[in-house]
Write an enzyme that holds these catalytic residues in place. Structure first.
Site, PDB file in Angstrom:
ATOM      1  N   HIS A  45     -26.725 112.473  88.622  1.00 26.65           N
ATOM      2  CA  HIS A  45     -27.532 112.370  87.405  1.00 26.65           C
ATOM      3  C   HIS A  45     -28.904 111.752  87.604  1.00 26.65           C
ATOM      4  CE1 HIS A  45     -24.700 113.547  84.189  1.00 26.65           C
ATOM      5  NE2 HIS A  45     -23.780 113.155  85.045  1.00 26.65           N
ATOM      6  N   THR A  77     -31.015 115.733  77.254  1.00 26.47           N
ATOM      7  CA  THR A  77     -30.254 116.519  76.289  1.00 26.47           C
ATOM      8  C   THR A  77     -30.840 116.321  74.901  1.00 26.47           C
ATOM      9  OG1 THR A  77     -28.653 114.711  76.151  1.00 26.47           O
ATOM     10  CG2 THR A  77     -28.054 116.614  77.523  1.00 26.47           C
TER      11      THR A  77
HETATM   12  C1  LIG Z   1     -28.766 112.693  73.142  1.00 28.16           C
HETATM   13  C2  LIG Z   1     -28.745 111.229  73.205  1.00 28.16           C
HETATM   14  C3  LIG Z   1     -29.312 110.564  74.297  1.00 28.16           C
HETATM   15  C4  LIG Z   1     -30.019 111.287  75.416  1.00 28.16           C
HETATM   16  O1  LIG Z   1     -31.359 111.509  75.052  1.00 28.16           O
HETATM   17  P1  LIG Z   1     -32.479 111.907  76.117  1.00 28.16           P
HETATM   18  O2  LIG Z   1     -33.667 112.175  75.270  1.00 28.16           O
HETATM   19  O3  LIG Z   1     -31.994 113.139  76.794  1.00 28.16           O
HETATM   20  O4  LIG Z   1     -32.662 110.758  77.021  1.00 28.16           O
HETATM   21  C5  LIG Z   1     -29.283 109.191  74.314  1.00 28.16           C
HETATM   22  N1  LIG Z   1     -28.721 108.491  73.313  1.00 28.16           N
HETATM   23  C6  LIG Z   1     -28.185 109.095  72.237  1.00 28.16           C
HETATM   24  C7  LIG Z   1     -27.606 108.261  71.154  1.00 28.16           C
HETATM   25  C8  LIG Z   1     -28.167 110.477  72.144  1.00 28.16           C
HETATM   26  O5  LIG Z   1     -27.609 111.062  71.084  1.00 28.16           O
END
Ligand SMILES: *Cc1c(COP(=O)(O)O)cnc(C)c1O
Length: 820
Positions: free
Chosen positions: A370, A669
């Site tokens: 990751h 994500t």
């Molecule tokens: C989706 C999500 C993340 C990941 O976000 P990124 O922008 O990909 O770093 C982190 N925390 C929460 C609560 C999320 O829902």
């Protein structure tokens, strides 16, 4: 032992009624007999528990069906080992997936209970830090949806990620108590418990014929007890298990000490065992390197593997079939000690020889990487590893010898290459490299976006890749469209269903039927009206939480994620300061009204990240209170980012900020959630942004800045950020305002160090990318001013993001890695 009841003897239960009146009867029954409350005096929390229990019973029927089916068909089981599961709330998810949402709403309403109010009371299970943990949660749901027989294994932390409060602009960490009201979702499994050892010594028994047996005599032992939560897939086709381990003392009270009158001493050990699973480590990218962390990793790895082997022997005579019946996926290196533990269990406990055990191990594991950040690559000092896990240390050395001999003799690796491949980092303090251990112990090693996978081959694993050129593969991350579209954005979900039918509910790629609506002005207006409703909802939340009023007509420009220098919230804040200056100095121009919203937690020990939160709040206070801004710009930091907050913020975004330094975000994500919900992305060519551009079309995403190759070259050759800053009047003005204390009159030097970092090395290319970013933002403004064009691009984003469903990701894992 009692005989296991064969799968055919007990008939499957008749499906329970889904009539709201029947559900209402059951709600009252659960309330009275399970919670012990008279409906007349029941509190909202009691109703929440009753609602979960009613839904859980229906899920449990399906759960048992699924388990029986797995046994009966001999299907391969997949085990997903993850130190983090960022689950969030479960009730809405479970009700939607089992198809009871409307019926339960009606049943509760008939009893005078508003489902939306009790749903808000469900604690947000934050057993993870960020993207890695949320990915694990999306995967659990998608494995059930795609009918993969799977178990998620992790730790049942009593305290998940801290609750973030903002006090005078600074982050304050408070303990999270998600179990305060109990957890009606889980089943405690006293019978599924295993002994986990630490420390002690290894005895060698000579068996003759040059054969030896090793007996690990741990100095300490704790018990791992399972807690199971059912994980329901879409349409409840399958229900899988999330099994989380809690630590308990071997003897709840040490009787000797207790009888000798040492009551406190007797309890000390029990506290020690339980402290193992008390807290989640609050860092996302930098392992704290503390002993307790390594203990947690081994604890849950060992418990999970013992459980997996026990289950295997219930169905198969021996372990020769293990790689055909079982696939174990390691979510990052946190469970990588599993490689040595499986070898230990197969040899020391089950009598296999080392070579056989090693072969089975490699064919059973897959490993997902990751991060490429060097400071985030997990390694443990040899003395610590050896003291805590003496037998595993021997096994690591044995694996290493095998691998290095093979590399030298058969592949002609040179000294430098052998040093890079070794499981032990030499020179200075010797350390065990968990990434290398996971790599050599797995038949598959995957990255999480196309770019990240290529960089893995060129950087961290270059030598291992040369040695095992077929092992590295890509599985671009995804998100579950049930949570991240259907539930969080019911307005958009209903509009889509009305427009293109319901095929997209079972196959997100069918969203592409929306493509033709991008040119339909009536559709676009309905799409925009839904966006506006979502913005009003967020504006209400912001008003309630921090007392700032937002105009839902302004562009909502959102950056929510962990606070980290590589994610570059600082770039966004500096741009806000530059924009602020321009709005004041050039009032004659037509500025697009914008709200810049931030949310995210900083690791408690990460100084600069915490300072960036303070800067966002300091800048917000000045800008939001300056009448010269005429409401054209607002800056807001929403406290306590978690899954539930994301569910409100994502559907309300017009613009999604995905602006990491190229080459540093493995996938992301959050980027996918926003685009699926019709936000336009402003972003760098990093992580999955690259593939998002390919899918939505380059004309529907705003890309700026250096590429990963350019960042690598500039870092190698050196660059002169001071010259860059001095060459950009906008940037130098903004930086000197920040560093001279314009936003921190109470402590003018507060941000001087942070800004000095940009002048002196600018490791994250904030200065280097600033002008490109500011220009891209003005392009965004121009686009916003053409409402039809903007909305058409927004529709196309939703239409073309289906590929990023985690169902697609899981199908790829299942066919290309797990053979399931
Ligand atoms: C989706 C999500 C993340 C990941 O976000 P990124 O922008 O990909 O770093 C982190 N925390 C929460 C609560 C999320 O829902």
């Amino acid at each position: 032992m009692m005989n296991r009841v064969s799968a055919n003897e007990i008939p499957a239960p008749a499906p329970r009624s889904t009539e709201p009146s029947q559900l209402a009867t059951e709600l009252v029954e659960r309330l009275k007999y399970r919670i012990g409350k008279d409906p007349k005096v029941a509190k909202p929390h009691d109703w929440l528990t009753a609602a979960i229990l009613v839904v859980r019973d229906r899920i449990t029927d399906k759960w048992m069906d699924s388990t029986r089916r797995t046994y009966a068909t001999g299907a391969k089981r997949v085990y997903y080992l993850s130190l983090e599961f960022l689950i969030g709330r479960l009730m809405r998810d479970a009700m939607t997936n089992i198809g009871l949402m409307d019926e339960m709403r009606e049943a509760l309403a008939s009893l005078g209970v508003d489902i939306d109010i009790i749903a808000e009371l469900e604690p947000d299970a934050a057993l993870g830090n960020g993207g890695l943990g949320r990915l694990a949660a999306c995967f659990i749901e998608s494995m059930a949806t795609t009918d993969v027989p799977a178990y998620g294994y992790g730790i049942r932390y009593v305290h998940g990620l801290f609750r973030q409060q903002i006090a005078d602009g600074w982050q304050v960490e408070l303990p999270e108590t998600w179990l305060a009201h109990g957890n009606p979702w889980e089943f405690e499994r006293r019978e599924s418990s295993y002994e986990i050892g630490f420390g002690g010594a290894v005895e060698t028994l000579d068996l003759g014929d040059g054969k030896q047996r090793f007996v690990w005599k741990p100095a300490e032992r704790v018990i791992a007890t399972a807690y199971d939560t059912p994980a329901v897939g879409w349409r409840a086709k399958r229900v899988n298990t999330l099994r989380l381990w809690a630590a308990n003392p071997i003897d709840p009270i040490l009787l000797d000490a207790f009888n000798a009158g040492d009551h406190i001493g007797a309890l000390r050990d029990s506290n020690k065992a339980e402290s193992l699973t008390r807290v989640l480590y609050p860092a996302d990218a930098t392992p704290a390197g503390q002993e307790l962390r390594l203990r947690q990793e081994f604890f849950f790895s060992s418990a999970s593997l013992q459980d997996i082997l026990r289950r295997h022997l219930q169905q198969y005579p021996d372990f020769s079939s293990l790689p055909d019946a079982v696939a174990i996926q390691l979510n990052d290196t946190h469970p990588a000690v599993s490689v040595a533990e499986l070898v230990r269990l197969l040899t020391d406990m089950h009598g296999l020889d080392f070579d056989t055990a090693w072969d089975l191990t490699r064919r059973t594991f897959g490993y997902t990487n990751h991060t490429l950040l060097p400071e985030a690559l997990e390694s443990w000092p040899v003395p610590l590893f050896e003291r805590l896990l003496p037998r595993h240390m021997q096994i690591v050395y044995a694996i290493n010898a095998k691998i290095l001999i093979e590399a030298r003799k058969e592949r002609g690796a040179d000294d430098q290459s052998v040093r890079n491949i070794s499981l032990i980092e030499e020179g200075g303090e010797r350390r065990v490299r968990m990434g290398n251990l996971a790599f050599v112990g797995s038949h598959s090693v995957n990255g999480v976006s196309a770019l990240h996978t290529e960089l893995m081959k060129e950087t961290v694993f270059a030598d291992l890749h040369r040695l095992y050129p077929d092992r590295i593969n890509n599985k671009t991350n995804g998100i579950t469209p049930r949570r991240w579209l259907m539930q969080c954005n019911p307005g958009l979900f209903n509009l889509i269903r009305e427009s293109i039918g319901d095929a997209f509910e079972d196959d997100a790629e069918q969203l592409k039927a929306l493509d033709r609506f991008a040119g339909d002005s009536a559709f676009r207006e309905r799409f925009a009206a839904i966006k506006r409703e979502n913005k009003v909802r967020l504006a209400n939340l912001v008003q309630a939480r921090i007392g700032v009023r937002l105009d839902p007509g302004a562009m909502f420009d959102i950056q929510i994620k962990r606070i980290h220098e590589y994610k570059r919230q600082l770039l966004n804040i500096v741009e806000a300061v530059a924009l602020y200056d321009q709005i004041r100095s050039r009032p004659e121009l037509d500025w697009v009204p914008r709200v810049k919203l931030f949310a995210g937690k900083a690791a408690p020990s990460y100084h600069n990240a915490k300072l960036i939160i303070k800067l966002a709040n300091d800048v917000a206070r000045v800008i939001n209170n300056d009448p010269a801004v005429r409401g054209l710009l607002k800056v807001v930091f929403v406290p306590n980012y978690n899954v539930s907050l994301a569910e409100v913020m994502v559907p309300a975004a017009d613009l999604s900020e995905q602006i990491s330094t190229a080459g540093m975000e493995a996938s992301g994500t959050g980027n996918m959630k926003f685009a699926l919900n019709g936000a336009l992305t402003i972003g760098t060519l990093d992580g999955a942004n690259v593939e998002m551009r390919d899918h939505v079309g380059a004309e529907n995403i705003v890309i700026f800045g250096m590429t990963a190759d350019e960042v690598a070259r500039v870092r190698a050759e050196g660059h002169n950020p001071r010259a860059i800053i001095e060459g950009s009047p906008e940037l130098s003005q903004a930086l000197s305002a920040i560093s001279s204390g314009v936003f921190s009159p109470d402590d003018r030097g507060r941000f001087a160090g942070l800004i000095d970092g940009l002048y002196n090395h600018d490791w994250f290319m904030v200065a280097a990318d600033f002008d490109a970013y500011a220009k891209a933002q003005r392009d965004v403004d121009a686009l916003w001013s053409d409402t039809a064009a903007w909305n058409s691009k927004a529709v196309l984003n939703t239409a073309r993001m289906g590929w990023f469903s985690s169902d697609r990701t899981i199908r790829q894992y299942a066919t290309e890695i797990w053979g399931a």
